[in-house]
Design a protein around this motif. Structure first.
Motif, mmCIF file in Angstrom:
data_model
loop_
_atom_site.group_PDB
_atom_site.id
_atom_site.type_symbol
_atom_site.label_atom_id
_atom_site.label_comp_id
_atom_site.label_asym_id
_atom_site.label_seq_id
_atom_site.Cartn_x
_atom_site.Cartn_y
_atom_site.Cartn_z
ATOM 1 N N TRP A 251 0.825 -1.201 0.000
ATOM 2 C CA TRP A 251 0.000 0.000 0.000
ATOM 3 C C TRP A 251 0.865 1.260 0.000
ATOM 4 O O TRP A 251 0.607 2.194 -0.754
ATOM 5 C CB TRP A 251 -0.929 0.009 1.204
ATOM 6 C CG TRP A 251 -2.178 -0.822 1.024
ATOM 7 C CD1 TRP A 251 -2.695 -1.305 -0.141
ATOM 8 C CD2 TRP A 251 -3.069 -1.227 2.056
ATOM 9 N NE1 TRP A 251 -3.850 -2.000 0.109
ATOM 10 C CE2 TRP A 251 -4.112 -1.972 1.453
ATOM 11 C CE3 TRP A 251 -3.091 -1.053 3.438
ATOM 12 C CZ2 TRP A 251 -5.170 -2.520 2.171
ATOM 13 C CZ3 TRP A 251 -4.142 -1.600 4.162
ATOM 14 C CH2 TRP A 251 -5.167 -2.324 3.537
ATOM 15 N N ASP B 145 2.545 1.780 -3.416
ATOM 16 C CA ASP B 145 1.553 2.232 -4.389
ATOM 17 C C ASP B 145 1.181 3.696 -4.157
ATOM 18 O O ASP B 145 1.057 4.466 -5.115
ATOM 19 C CB ASP B 145 0.286 1.385 -4.313
ATOM 20 C CG ASP B 145 0.325 0.164 -5.217
ATOM 21 O OD1 ASP B 145 1.360 -0.078 -5.885
ATOM 22 O OD2 ASP B 145 -0.695 -0.567 -5.259
ATOM 23 N N PHE C 226 -8.200 2.363 -3.942
ATOM 24 C CA PHE C 226 -8.556 1.243 -3.083
ATOM 25 C C PHE C 226 -9.660 0.390 -3.697
ATOM 26 O O PHE C 226 -9.655 -0.829 -3.543
ATOM 27 C CB PHE C 226 -8.918 1.710 -1.667
ATOM 28 C CG PHE C 226 -7.700 1.886 -0.807
ATOM 29 C CD1 PHE C 226 -7.042 0.786 -0.272
ATOM 30 C CD2 PHE C 226 -7.184 3.142 -0.552
ATOM 31 C CE1 PHE C 226 -5.906 0.934 0.492
ATOM 32 C CE2 PHE C 226 -6.039 3.311 0.221
ATOM 33 C CZ PHE C 226 -5.400 2.202 0.742
ATOM 34 N N GLY D 37 -6.194 -1.409 -4.437
ATOM 35 C CA GLY D 37 -5.767 -1.578 -3.055
ATOM 36 C C GLY D 37 -6.406 -2.738 -2.312
ATOM 37 O O GLY D 37 -5.729 -3.446 -1.556
ATOM 38 N N TYR E 134 -4.860 -6.306 -2.543
ATOM 39 C CA TYR E 134 -3.688 -6.644 -1.731
ATOM 40 C C TYR E 134 -4.054 -7.391 -0.454
ATOM 41 O O TYR E 134 -3.176 -7.930 0.209
ATOM 42 C CB TYR E 134 -2.889 -5.389 -1.377
ATOM 43 C CG TYR E 134 -2.083 -4.827 -2.523
ATOM 44 C CD1 TYR E 134 -1.122 -5.588 -3.170
ATOM 45 C CD2 TYR E 134 -2.267 -3.509 -2.943
ATOM 46 C CE1 TYR E 134 -0.373 -5.062 -4.219
ATOM 47 C CE2 TYR E 134 -1.525 -2.974 -3.974
ATOM 48 C CZ TYR E 134 -0.581 -3.764 -4.617
ATOM 49 O OH TYR E 134 0.161 -3.241 -5.637
#
Length: 132
Positions: free
Chosen positions: A86, A89, A105, A109, A112
């Protein structure tokens, strides 16, 4: 102390690889102007598979040396690698792509979360196997 530093370094290196390998695989899918050269759904599928395989291989290698506290190790490794992905990124991908945080997200996101899911599952299963 030296053993702990070595383990932490390996943890961070593997976490960086879970982010870097998919990034490097993604590069050829983009043209010089930054546009995607293939269907977006094909690209996303490839990224999920590459990320999953990379994470799985690194987790198998990581747990090969774990002798105790398997489940706790899975929680720790999964949490650290998730946070690293995170953070990387947010530092690199989000500014380059121009996405806002909510879009990031929603589109990337949340995927992940597979990292801690796999890490905890492997920790749990290796712990059960070791107890037998």
């Amino acid at each position: 102390m030296e053993q702990r530093l070595k383990k932490t370094g390996r943890l961070l290196l593997y976490g960086a690889l879970t982010w870097l390998v998919p990034l490097l695989v993604a590069i050829p899918f983009y043209g010089p102007g930054g546009g995607l050269l293939v269907d977006v759904f094909l690209f996303k599928s490839v990224m999920i598979v590459v990320g999953g395989v990379t994470g799985a291989l690194l987790l198998v290698h990581w747990f090969d040396g774990v002798q105790a506290r398997h489940l706790g190790e899975g929680v720790t490794v999964g949490g650290v690698w998730l946070a690293m992905n995170w953070a990387l990124d947010l530092l690199v991908l989000v500014p380059v792509s121009g996405m806002d945080i909510a879009t990031y997200f929603g589109q990337i996101g949340l995927r992940y979360l597979l990292i801690p899911t796999m890490a905890i599952a492997i920790g749990y299963s290796t712990g059960r196997a070791a107890a037998r």
